[in-house]
Design an enzyme around this catalytic site. Structure first.
Site, PDB file in Angstrom:
ATOM      1  N   CYS A   1       0.795  -1.233   0.000  1.00 53.17           N
ATOM      2  CA  CYS A   1       0.000   0.000   0.000  1.00 53.17           C
ATOM      3  C   CYS A   1       0.823   1.277   0.000  1.00 53.17           C
ATOM      4  O   CYS A   1       0.548   2.201  -0.769  1.00 53.17           O
ATOM      5  CB  CYS A   1      -0.982  -0.002   1.166  1.00 53.17           C
ATOM      6  SG  CYS A   1      -0.199  -0.059   2.803  1.00 53.17           S
TER       7      CYS A   1
ATOM      8  N   ASP B   1      -7.796   3.440  -3.560  1.00 56.06           N
ATOM      9  CA  ASP B   1      -6.819   2.580  -2.899  1.00 56.06           C
ATOM     10  C   ASP B   1      -6.377   1.508  -3.885  1.00 56.06           C
ATOM     11  O   ASP B   1      -7.088   0.546  -4.120  1.00 56.06           O
ATOM     12  CB  ASP B   1      -7.431   1.950  -1.648  1.00 56.06           C
ATOM     13  CG  ASP B   1      -6.430   1.150  -0.827  1.00 56.06           C
ATOM     14  OD1 ASP B   1      -5.275   0.988  -1.266  1.00 56.06           O
ATOM     15  OD2 ASP B   1      -6.814   0.685   0.253  1.00 56.06           O
TER      16      ASP B   1
ATOM     17  N   HIS C   1      -1.890   0.828   7.071  1.00 55.60           N
ATOM     18  CA  HIS C   1      -2.282   0.914   5.665  1.00 55.60           C
ATOM     19  C   HIS C   1      -2.268   2.379   5.239  1.00 55.60           C
ATOM     20  O   HIS C   1      -2.360   3.275   6.084  1.00 55.60           O
ATOM     21  CB  HIS C   1      -3.687   0.315   5.507  1.00 55.60           C
ATOM     22  CG  HIS C   1      -4.122   0.165   4.092  1.00 55.60           C
ATOM     23  ND1 HIS C   1      -3.447  -0.619   3.184  1.00 55.60           N
ATOM     24  CD2 HIS C   1      -5.160   0.711   3.412  1.00 55.60           C
ATOM     25  CE1 HIS C   1      -4.065  -0.554   2.007  1.00 55.60           C
ATOM     26  NE2 HIS C   1      -5.114   0.243   2.136  1.00 55.60           N
TER      27      HIS C   1
END
Length: 167
Positions: A74, A128, A113
């Site tokens: 991420c 995302d 994250h």
């Protein structure tokens, strides 16, 4: 960390994700870029397990993801993707997030994250590209319990107290 792409780097990135559409900050462009990225750049954490030195510098991220056609996790993927969005002219803000364990239902630690919020002509969107097989297009960020259907599933962003949850 803000990373500025050069025009040549942006073109290489567009080629990496197989995007050849308009380059203007609209919801349609955001959705298409997000989908192109999700479908061409894999989530992978091999650098972590291979004990590579990971830096969130433009040079390292660009070399790994665009030039070497690798994926990332991420922080790597959303950092570089947000720089592409910024290059086009989107208003982008990165935020730390927690991930809820599917096994235990317990929230992980803060900063577990990284997500990207994009302010576009018609509102705020959650983008995302760094969570693996997830939503293919950004989600409208309203905090209401409305369902948002996509080819990859049905999602919602729900507010509970001071927290927002992606379900």
């Amino acid at each position: 960390m803000d990373i500025q792409l050069t025009p040549e780097e942006a073109e290489d990135y567009f080629a990496r994700i197989h995007y050849n559409g308009p380059k203007e900050p609209t919801t349609d462009v955001l959705s298409t870029l997000h989908r192109c990225h999700i479908q061409t750049v894999p989530f992978e954490n091999l650098s972590v397990y291979g004990k590579e030195k990971i830096t969130l510098s433009k040079q390292w991220l660009f070399e790994k993801i665009v030039r070497r056609h690798r994926g990332g996790f991420c922080y790597e993927l959303n950092t570089l993707f947000s720089s592409l969005l910024d290059y086009i002219g989107f208003k982008v803000k990165k935020h730390a997030a927690s991930v809820c364990s599917r096994k235990t239902g317990i929230l992980g630690p803060p900063f577990d994250h990284l997500i990207t919020m994009v302010d576009v002509e018609d509102g705020l969107w959650l983008s995302d590209v760094g969570f693996g097989d997830s939503f293919w297009m950004p989600l409208r960020f309203t905090g209401s319990p409305e369902h948002q259907e996509q080819p990859s599933g049905i999602y919602r962003v729900r507010k509970d107290g001071d927290y927002f949850f992606l379900e």
